[in-house]
Design a protein around this motif. Structure first.
Motif, PDB file in Angstrom:
ATOM      1  N   LYS A 128      -4.361  -7.381 -21.586  1.00 23.90           N
ATOM      2  CA  LYS A 128      -4.072  -7.365 -20.147  1.00 23.90           C
ATOM      3  C   LYS A 128      -4.598  -8.793 -19.635  1.00 23.90           C
ATOM      4  CE  LYS A 128      -5.350  -5.028 -15.713  1.00 23.90           C
ATOM      5  NZ  LYS A 128      -5.829  -3.759 -15.289  1.00 23.90           N
ATOM      6  N   THR A 129      -6.039  -9.149 -19.866  1.00 20.80           N
ATOM      7  CA  THR A 129      -6.301 -10.239 -19.164  1.00 20.80           C
ATOM      8  C   THR A 129      -5.992 -11.442 -19.722  1.00 20.80           C
ATOM      9  OG1 THR A 129      -8.430 -10.274 -20.607  1.00 20.80           O
ATOM     10  CG2 THR A 129      -8.526  -9.105 -18.434  1.00 20.80           C
ATOM     11  N   PHE A 130      -5.375 -11.469 -20.964  1.00 24.38           N
ATOM     12  CA  PHE A 130      -4.831 -12.658 -21.873  1.00 24.38           C
ATOM     13  C   PHE A 130      -3.611 -13.119 -20.926  1.00 24.38           C
ATOM     14  CE2 PHE A 130      -1.748 -14.466 -24.792  1.00 24.38           C
ATOM     15  CZ  PHE A 130      -2.449 -15.689 -25.356  1.00 24.38           C
ATOM     16  N   LEU A 162      -1.624 -21.326  -7.344  1.00 23.59           N
ATOM     17  CA  LEU A 162      -2.963 -21.063  -7.372  1.00 23.59           C
ATOM     18  C   LEU A 162      -2.898 -19.678  -8.076  1.00 23.59           C
ATOM     19  CD1 LEU A 162      -5.811 -21.873  -6.313  1.00 23.59           C
ATOM     20  CD2 LEU A 162      -5.559 -20.637  -4.489  1.00 23.59           C
ATOM     21  N   ARG A 163      -3.853 -19.543  -9.154  1.00 24.53           N
ATOM     22  CA  ARG A 163      -4.010 -18.420  -9.959  1.00 24.53           C
ATOM     23  C   ARG A 163      -5.218 -17.603  -9.151  1.00 24.53           C
ATOM     24  NH1 ARG A 163      -2.125 -16.645 -14.519  1.00 24.53           N
ATOM     25  NH2 ARG A 163      -1.840 -18.717 -15.194  1.00 24.53           N
ATOM     26  N   VAL A 164      -4.854 -16.400  -8.773  1.00 26.32           N
ATOM     27  CA  VAL A 164      -5.882 -15.422  -7.965  1.00 26.32           C
ATOM     28  C   VAL A 164      -6.171 -14.267  -8.976  1.00 26.32           C
ATOM     29  CG1 VAL A 164      -6.587 -13.947  -6.042  1.00 26.32           C
ATOM     30  CG2 VAL A 164      -5.035 -16.061  -5.759  1.00 26.32           C
ATOM     31  N   CYS A 165      -7.590 -14.286  -9.381  1.00 31.12           N
ATOM     32  CA  CYS A 165      -7.900 -13.096 -10.179  1.00 31.12           C
ATOM     33  C   CYS A 165      -8.902 -12.364  -9.598  1.00 31.12           C
ATOM     34  CB  CYS A 165      -8.779 -13.912 -11.615  1.00 31.12           C
ATOM     35  SG  CYS A 165      -7.694 -15.053 -12.395  1.00 31.12           S
ATOM     36  N   VAL A 166      -8.789 -11.170  -9.421  1.00 24.51           N
ATOM     37  CA  VAL A 166      -9.477 -10.286  -8.629  1.00 24.51           C
ATOM     38  C   VAL A 166     -10.706  -9.385  -9.429  1.00 24.51           C
ATOM     39  CG1 VAL A 166      -9.841  -8.138  -7.005  1.00 24.51           C
ATOM     40  CG2 VAL A 166      -7.831 -10.101  -6.710  1.00 24.51           C
ATOM     41  N   SER A 184      -4.337  -9.799 -11.081  1.00 21.68           N
ATOM     42  CA  SER A 184      -3.952 -11.288 -10.802  1.00 21.68           C
ATOM     43  C   SER A 184      -2.805 -11.296 -10.172  1.00 21.68           C
ATOM     44  CB  SER A 184      -4.175 -11.988 -12.100  1.00 21.68           C
ATOM     45  OG  SER A 184      -3.022 -11.628 -12.752  1.00 21.68           O
ATOM     46  N   ARG A 185      -2.619 -12.781  -9.601  1.00 22.65           N
ATOM     47  CA  ARG A 185      -1.272 -12.829  -8.947  1.00 22.65           C
ATOM     48  C   ARG A 185      -1.377 -14.457  -8.879  1.00 22.65           C
ATOM     49  NH1 ARG A 185      -4.187 -10.223  -5.611  1.00 22.65           N
ATOM     50  NH2 ARG A 185      -2.621  -8.478  -5.784  1.00 22.65           N
ATOM     51  N   ILE A 186      -0.074 -15.285  -8.829  1.00 22.44           N
ATOM     52  CA  ILE A 186      -0.031 -16.632  -8.577  1.00 22.44           C
ATOM     53  C   ILE A 186       0.580 -16.621  -7.239  1.00 22.44           C
ATOM     54  CG2 ILE A 186       1.364 -18.610  -9.495  1.00 22.44           C
ATOM     55  CD1 ILE A 186      -0.720 -17.790 -11.401  1.00 22.44           C
ATOM     56  N   THR A 254      -4.707 -10.662  -1.332  1.00 26.60           N
ATOM     57  CA  THR A 254      -4.825  -9.270  -1.707  1.00 26.60           C
ATOM     58  C   THR A 254      -3.540  -8.463  -1.542  1.00 26.60           C
ATOM     59  OG1 THR A 254      -5.798  -8.312   0.111  1.00 26.60           O
ATOM     60  CG2 THR A 254      -7.362  -8.893  -1.837  1.00 26.60           C
ATOM     61  N   ASP A 255      -2.832  -8.828  -0.507  1.00 28.65           N
ATOM     62  CA  ASP A 255      -1.557  -8.221  -0.211  1.00 28.65           C
ATOM     63  C   ASP A 255      -0.275  -8.557  -1.112  1.00 28.65           C
ATOM     64  OD1 ASP A 255      -2.821  -6.700   1.512  1.00 28.65           O
ATOM     65  OD2 ASP A 255      -2.012  -7.772   3.338  1.00 28.65           O
TER      66      ASP A 255
END
Length: 255
Positions: A128-130, A162-166, A184-186, A254-255
Motif C-alpha cells: 500500500k505505501t509502496f 505535490l505528494r501529500v502523505c497523511v 496519500s494524494r497528489i 484532506t478533501d
C-alpha cells in the motif's frame, strides 16, 4: 566462523558470497532479500589480492591523512572453498586509510557468480505505501522542531506537483514520535496553486498544542514540509520554522 589470514597452502575451487538487497516484490511491497551466490573456479585474481599484506595506515596527523574519508566500507560476507570442501572466511587486506583494499573488493565483485538462493527476510515497506510513495511511517517532527516563521515562499521555484502523505500520530520509538500511514494524494493545478498561496502567506505561529494527524508535503526534492491537520494547524517549513494555517488551507490537503 572467524575471519583469518588467507592460508598459504589454500587453493580455492569456488567462492560463495552472501549479500543483502532491498527490492520490490510484486503484491508484497519492498523487502530485504538475502542472496546466496556461487562462483566456480580458482579465483586467481581474488586469491592474489587476499595474499597481499595490508598497507601501513597513515598517521592521524600525517602528511596525507586528509586524503582519507570517513565513510564505512561494507564487505559482503564470502567464503572460499577448496577441493576437499574446507571453507575459509578470509580477512581482506586494508589500504593506507585502514579500509578494505579496493582492488581486493573489485576482484571479489568481478567473479562470475550464479544465484543459488534468494530469501525474503524482512518487509521494509508495505504494498500500500509502496504504491502511495509515502512509506509506512514518518517522524512527527512537531515534537522537536519549530520556531516562529517569517512569511515567504515555502519553495522557490514552486513545485508543479505535490505528494501529500497523511499519518496518524503514533507512539514514541527510540525517543521520536512516529506517525502511521493513512492515505496519500497528489495535488496539481488550481488546487496546488491555492495551497501554495496559503502556505506562503501563513503568519508565524507559537502555538504548541497536540495533534492526532499530520501530513508530509513532498516535492520530490528533499525539501519536505509538515502540516498539523488538527490542533494548532501548524505548518513546519523545510527551514524548521512554524507558521499557522487556516481551516480552509488544511481542507485543501484532506478533501
Amino acid at each position: 566462523m572467524t575471519r583469518q589470514e588467507f592460508p598459504d597452502e589454500f587453493i580455492p575451487v569456488r567462492v560463495v558470497r552472501c549479500r543483502w538487497e532491498t527490492r520490490y516484490l510484486p503484491g508484497k511491497g519492498r523487502w530485504e532479500v538475502a542472496i546466496e551466490e556461487r562462483a566456480d573456479g580458482p579465483a586467481s585474481e581474488l586469491t592474489a589480492e587476499l595474499r597481499r599484506p595490508s598497507e601501513r595506515p597513515f598517521s592521524l596527523f600525517g602528511l596525507f591523512g586528509e586524503m582519507c574519508t570517513l565513510e564505512a566500507v561494507i564487505v559482503d560476507y564470502f567464503v572460499v572453498v577448496d577441493s576437499s570442501g574446507r571453507a575459509v572466511l578470509p580477512e581482506v587486506p586494508t589500504g593506507a586509510c585502514d579500509k578494505p583494499s579496493e582492488s581486493a573488493l573489485d576482484a571479489l565483485h568481478r567473479l562470475p557468480y550464479r544465484v543459488e538462493s534468494e530469501t525474503p527476510v524482512r518487509r521494509v515497506e508495505s504494498e500500500k505505501t509502496f504504491r502511495a510513495g509515502c512509506g509506512d511511517g514518518a517522524a512527527d517532527l512537531f515534537h522537536v522542531l519549530g520556531r516562529p516563521a517569517t512569511a515567504a515562499p515555502i519553495w522557490n521555484p514552486p513545485p508543479k506537483g505535490l505528494r501529500v502523505c497523511v499519518f496518524h500520530t503514533g507512539k514514541k520509538a527510540s525517543g521520536m514520535v512516529e506517525g502511521k500511514f493513512e492515505s496519500s494524494r497528489i495535488l496539481k493545478g488550481e488546487r496546488l496553486r491555492a495551497l501554495l498561496t496559503a502556505l506562503d502567506t501563513a503568519p508565524a505561529s507559537d502555538c504548541r498544542g497536540g495533534h492526532a494527524r499530520f501530513a508530509v508535503l513532498d516535492t520530490g526534492h528533499f525539501a519536505r514540509a509538515y502540516v498539523e491537520l488538527d490542533g494548532c494547524r501548524n505548518l513546519l517549513r523545510p527551514d524548521g520554522t512554524l507558521s499557522r494555517l487556516t481551516t480552509d488551507a488544511v481542507e485543501l490537503l484532506t478533501d
